[in-house]
Design a protein around this motif. Structure first.
Motif, short mmCIF file in Angstrom:
data_model
loop_
_atom_site.label_atom_id
_atom_site.label_comp_id
_atom_site.label_asym_id
_atom_site.label_seq_id
_atom_site.Cartn_x
_atom_site.Cartn_y
_atom_site.Cartn_z
N LEU A 95 0.94 -1.20 -0.18
CA LEU A 95 -0.07 -0.01 -0.03
C LEU A 95 0.67 1.33 -0.05
O LEU A 95 0.61 2.18 -0.94
CB LEU A 95 -0.91 -0.07 1.06
CG LEU A 95 -2.09 -0.83 1.33
CD1 LEU A 95 -2.82 -0.92 2.61
CD2 LEU A 95 -3.06 -0.67 0.24
N SER A 96 1.83 1.24 0.84
CA SER A 96 2.76 2.47 1.04
C SER A 96 3.50 2.72 -0.15
O SER A 96 4.03 3.71 -0.48
CB SER A 96 3.83 2.31 2.27
OG SER A 96 4.54 1.20 2.24
N ILE B 30 -7.33 6.24 0.11
CA ILE B 30 -7.42 5.83 1.54
C ILE B 30 -7.77 6.73 2.34
O ILE B 30 -8.74 6.84 3.14
CB ILE B 30 -6.27 5.22 1.79
CG1 ILE B 30 -5.71 3.75 1.22
CG2 ILE B 30 -6.14 5.04 3.38
CD1 ILE B 30 -4.33 3.35 1.26
N GLY B 31 -7.25 8.18 2.21
CA GLY B 31 -7.79 9.09 2.78
C GLY B 31 -8.90 9.74 2.60
O GLY B 31 -9.83 10.05 3.59
N THR B 32 -9.68 9.46 1.50
CA THR B 32 -11.16 9.73 1.45
C THR B 32 -11.61 8.75 2.05
O THR B 32 -12.75 8.93 2.74
CB THR B 32 -11.37 9.66 -0.31
OG1 THR B 32 -10.49 10.79 -0.83
CG2 THR B 32 -12.83 10.14 -0.36
N ALA B 33 -11.49 7.42 2.01
CA ALA B 33 -12.31 6.48 2.78
C ALA B 33 -12.30 6.79 4.13
O ALA B 33 -13.41 6.58 4.85
CB ALA B 33 -11.61 5.07 2.30
N SER C 15 -7.94 1.92 -6.48
CA SER C 15 -9.21 2.22 -5.65
C SER C 15 -9.42 1.51 -4.33
O SER C 15 -8.99 0.17 -4.57
CB SER C 15 -10.36 2.03 -6.67
OG SER C 15 -10.32 3.02 -7.79
N VAL C 16 -10.06 2.06 -3.54
CA VAL C 16 -10.56 1.34 -2.25
C VAL C 16 -11.94 0.86 -2.72
O VAL C 16 -12.94 1.64 -2.61
CB VAL C 16 -10.57 2.12 -0.94
CG1 VAL C 16 -11.00 1.36 0.05
CG2 VAL C 16 -8.89 2.68 -0.68
N VAL D 227 -1.83 10.34 2.48
CA VAL D 227 -3.23 10.04 3.08
C VAL D 227 -3.69 11.00 3.97
O VAL D 227 -4.99 11.57 3.79
CB VAL D 227 -3.03 8.68 3.97
CG1 VAL D 227 -4.37 8.46 4.45
CG2 VAL D 227 -2.70 7.57 2.91
N LEU D 228 -3.08 11.70 4.89
CA LEU D 228 -3.48 12.74 5.76
C LEU D 228 -4.02 13.90 4.77
O LEU D 228 -5.04 14.56 5.10
CB LEU D 228 -2.30 13.24 6.55
CG LEU D 228 -3.04 14.34 7.62
CD1 LEU D 228 -4.08 13.74 8.54
CD2 LEU D 228 -1.60 14.72 8.57
#
Length: 428
Positions: free
Chosen positions: A113-114, A124-127, A209-210, A243-244
């Protein structure tokens, strides 16, 4: 006793009438709590089976069942990802096994992932933002736990006390965590809905995509930093920052400035929680593993503190050398103070003039004072006869400024250090 995928497939046929699996495979999960498997039916549709290993784990699955029922079609439609649907259950004694319709996507390791694309980090941040923006009534109506900021901090203090009683937590970590938990400013945040058990194995990814979030057994109202702890443990700063940034843009309210600091603390503290649970369950191998990870973390923190101290001392020495060079280049003597005249004690001899020893160049660092050297001189009066032997002449002069460092605050102490992440096999 652990159930095999074939045994789980047989249980699934009892939970979902008409299900006839044609293939089975192991599914990653919290190994101390669940046995899991993926099933494939004749139509190519995939299913997931989760079977609890003890009554507490069964209760968690039943809680998830209530949570998933609370996800109404309207709420599901607003989420940027899918949530599971329970296809059937079967009860065996005190334990209930659940069968889910399997969602699209694959589970990736934290390293994968990273190392993914910036687009995946944004997803990921949006999720995460979507989870934390869920209505609080989703939790309160289901009678699930709810904690204010102060209640959450107090809960962690209680857990720290419990961990300390084991006698297996290094003193470095106990001091570090206690100082952080006592820093009230660090724990000022607005409570939100949190997933509570978010990690890479509950994240379904397809391309960039998540596609889905699973494992809704610990949904609650609490600290949003809880859902960032697994990210901080990845030790990939650029990934966490990406992500943040996406999370901040997607949230309806601005996250507090200490979010990642608390996430770093929670990532470390997860090792202590793992130790406590391993001891309670009587798992000797897991206990030994937890102790090893805690010692490694303590050593890393001590090493980081040593390097920071050496770097600060080096910077101070360089600043002193630079100032001395500048003074010499300008023709300014390094000691601008005039000679010190010391008056002799009466009847002890003549007045003695003592030249000042050149003081060390003061550091320009505004936060600390420099020690001024104390000039020393020894004046000896000549002895004229035996009556003068009892007469002594001495002189003392000089001043000193104490150097004091401000107490280290917990907010500054909790920085992101290398944390051994709790992978699936290590979780309860």
């Amino acid at each position: 006793m652990r159930r095999t995928p074939l045994e789980l497939a047989a249980i699934a046929t009892a939970a979902v009438p008409g299900l006839a699996p044609t293939a089975t495979a192991f599914s990653p999960d919290d190994d101390a709590d669940f046995d899991s498997a993926l099933l494939l039916d004749p139509d190519g549709k995939r299913w997931r089976v989760r079977s609890p290993r003890h009554p507490e784990a069964s209760t968690r699955l039943e809680t998830e069942f209530m949570v998933l029922r609370a996800f109404t079609p309207a709420i599901r439609a607003e989420l940027p990802f899918h949530v599971p649907t329970i296809a059937g259950t079967v009860r065996q004694g005190d334990l209930t096994t659940f069968v889910y319709t399997h969602l699209q996507g694959a589970m990736l390791s934290i390293e994968e992932l990273s190392a993914g694309s910036p687009a995946l980090a944004r997803e990921i941040g949006t999720a995460l933002a979507a989870v934390h923006d869920l209505p609080l009534t989703l939790v309160t109506n289901a009678d699930l736990p709810s904690y204010s900021a102060n209640e959450f901090r107090q809960r962690k203090l209680n857990e720290l006390d419990q961990a300390a009683t084991t006698g297996k937590i290094p003193a470095t970590l106990l001091r570090r965590w206690e100082h952080a938990l006592e820093d009230v400013a660090l724990w000022r945040f607005n409570s939100s809905v949190v997933h509570g058990d978010l990690h890479e194995d509950n994240l379904m990814v397809q391309g960039d995509s998540v596609t889905a979030l699973t494992g809704w057994t610990d949904l609650r109202i609490g600290d949003p930093a809880d859902d960032f702890a697994w990210l901080v443990a990845s030790n990939e700063a650029s990934f966490v920052d990406a992500v943040l940034n996406s999370y901040t843009q997607a949230r309806r309210e601005t996250p507090d400035i200490h979010l990642l600091r608390r996430a770093a603390l929670l990532a470390e503290f997860a090792l202590a929680q793992y130790l406590v649970k391993a001891l309670a369950a009587g798992h000797q191998s897991m206990t030994a593993e937890a102790e090893s990870m805690l010692r490694t973390l303590a050593d890393d923190i001590d090493e980081q503190a040593r390097r920071e101290e050496e770097a600060a001392q080096s910077a101070e020495d360089e600043a002193a050398e630079l100032q001395a060079a500048e003074l010499q280049g300008a023709g300014i003597p390094s000691s601008p103070k005039p000679p010190v005249t010391v008056v002799a004690i009466p009847d002890a001899g003549p007045t003695v003039t003592v030249a000042t020893i050149a003081p060390a160049v003061e550091s320009e660092t505004p936060a600390s004072g420099a020690l001024d050297p104390s000039p020393e001189g020894t004046a000896a009066a000549p002895a004229d006869d035996a009556k003068d032997e009892e007469t002594k002449t001495g002189a003392e002069a000089g001043d000193s400024h104490g150097t004091g460092n401000a107490d280290d605050t917990s907010t500054a102490a909790i920085s992101v250090v290398k944390v051994t992440p709790l992978h699936t096999a290590n979780r309860f």
